[in-house]
Design an enzyme around this catalytic site. Structure first.
Site, mmCIF file in Angstrom:
data_model
loop_
_atom_site.group_PDB
_atom_site.id
_atom_site.type_symbol
_atom_site.label_atom_id
_atom_site.label_comp_id
_atom_site.label_asym_id
_atom_site.label_seq_id
_atom_site.Cartn_x
_atom_site.Cartn_y
_atom_site.Cartn_z
ATOM 1 N N TYR A 1 27.722 43.765 -4.643
ATOM 2 C CA TYR A 1 26.725 42.994 -5.365
ATOM 3 C C TYR A 1 26.859 42.981 -7.033
ATOM 4 O O TYR A 1 26.585 41.598 -7.630
ATOM 5 C CB TYR A 1 24.901 43.803 -5.094
ATOM 6 C CG TYR A 1 24.114 43.028 -5.656
ATOM 7 C CD1 TYR A 1 23.213 42.041 -5.176
ATOM 8 C CD2 TYR A 1 23.441 43.566 -6.936
ATOM 9 C CE1 TYR A 1 22.098 41.568 -5.491
ATOM 10 C CE2 TYR A 1 22.382 43.074 -7.662
ATOM 11 C CZ TYR A 1 21.575 42.140 -6.929
ATOM 12 O OH TYR A 1 20.574 41.697 -7.566
ATOM 13 N N LYS B 1 27.598 39.533 -9.627
ATOM 14 C CA LYS B 1 26.734 39.148 -10.793
ATOM 15 C C LYS B 1 27.622 39.273 -11.842
ATOM 16 O O LYS B 1 27.486 38.333 -12.563
ATOM 17 C CB LYS B 1 25.858 40.257 -10.706
ATOM 18 C CG LYS B 1 24.561 40.130 -9.804
ATOM 19 C CD LYS B 1 23.815 39.097 -9.881
ATOM 20 C CE LYS B 1 22.507 39.048 -8.785
ATOM 21 N NZ LYS B 1 21.944 37.853 -8.950
#
Length: 223
Positions: free
Chosen positions: A126, A130
């Site tokens: 994750y 990002k």
């Protein structure tokens, strides 16, 4: 003679932060708001227009001339996306497509909701995605690009996120004891992030910059 309205563009207005942000933008009488959506929201306002797009295909994006700012509040979760590939598309390719379109049309500012821990070299998928998104957008010819890295977001969501719900109950109790370096990890209201984005738009700083959660909080409180 009235003030000429400035065009701003928002993507992801149906989400927690985007929902607060579009309301804040429409409250600014000098702004004209274009919301890029996958389906019409039903929201109506004299200074709002919606354009249905496929975020995977920039050919579906509208032709606009030099928007003052483009706000990207797109994002998902691994659970909701369903796979790593789908998550990468939503949280990396879609924002990058939007930023590329914004640069091509002469946008003065680009504002991206990212996440705490964003780092392209992170071992957490994750955070890695990002970070890659921030990195790739930062390479585009955008005069101003701001990346917002909020901690745990508080606020009412349409979707059910059990883990976040439990955290929302417990974290306000714990937050006052999160001092020093831990202050940056305090949960933050989605409305607070939206407020900070509006302030950063009104007081732009040239170049690329990252605002961490505690800095977002501070900026939102500035008069």
């Amino acid at each position: 003679m009235g003030t000429e309205e400035k065009l701003v563009v928002i993507a992801g207005a149906s989400g927690l932060i985007g929902g607060h942000l579009i309301i804040a933008l429409l409250a600014q009488e000098d702004l004209k708001v274009l919301s890029l959506v996958r389906r019409h929201s039903g929201l109506e306002h004299k200074r709002l227009s919606e354009h249905i797009v496929d975020f995977a295909d920039t050919a579906s994006f509208p032709a606009v001339e030099k928007p003052r700012a483009v706000f990207c509040c797109l994002g998902s979760t691994m659970k909701k996306a369903g796979s790593r590939e789908a998550f990468r598309q939503i949280d990396h390719q879609f924002p990058l497509n939007l930023a590329t379109w914004a640069a091509r049309h002469g946008a003065e500012q680009f504002h991206l909701v990212s996440a705490m821990g964003a780092d392209p070299s992170s071992g957490i998928f994750y955070n890695q995605i990002k970070g890659e998104t921030e990195r790739d957008i930062a390479q585009l010819p955008l005069p101003t690009a701001v990346f917002y890295r909020p901690s745990l977001l508080l606020g009412q969501r349409d979707e059910k996120r059990t883990g976040e719900k439990l955290a929302q109950i417990s974290m306000p109790i714990i937050s006052p004891f999160m001092l020093g370096p831990l202050k940056a990890y305090r949960p933050i209201q989605g409305k607070t992030v939206a407020s900070a984005m509006l302030k950063a738009f009104r007081e732009p700083v040239m170049g690329k910059r990252v605002l961490k959660s505690d800095q977002i909080q501070q900026l939102s409180q500035r008069p």
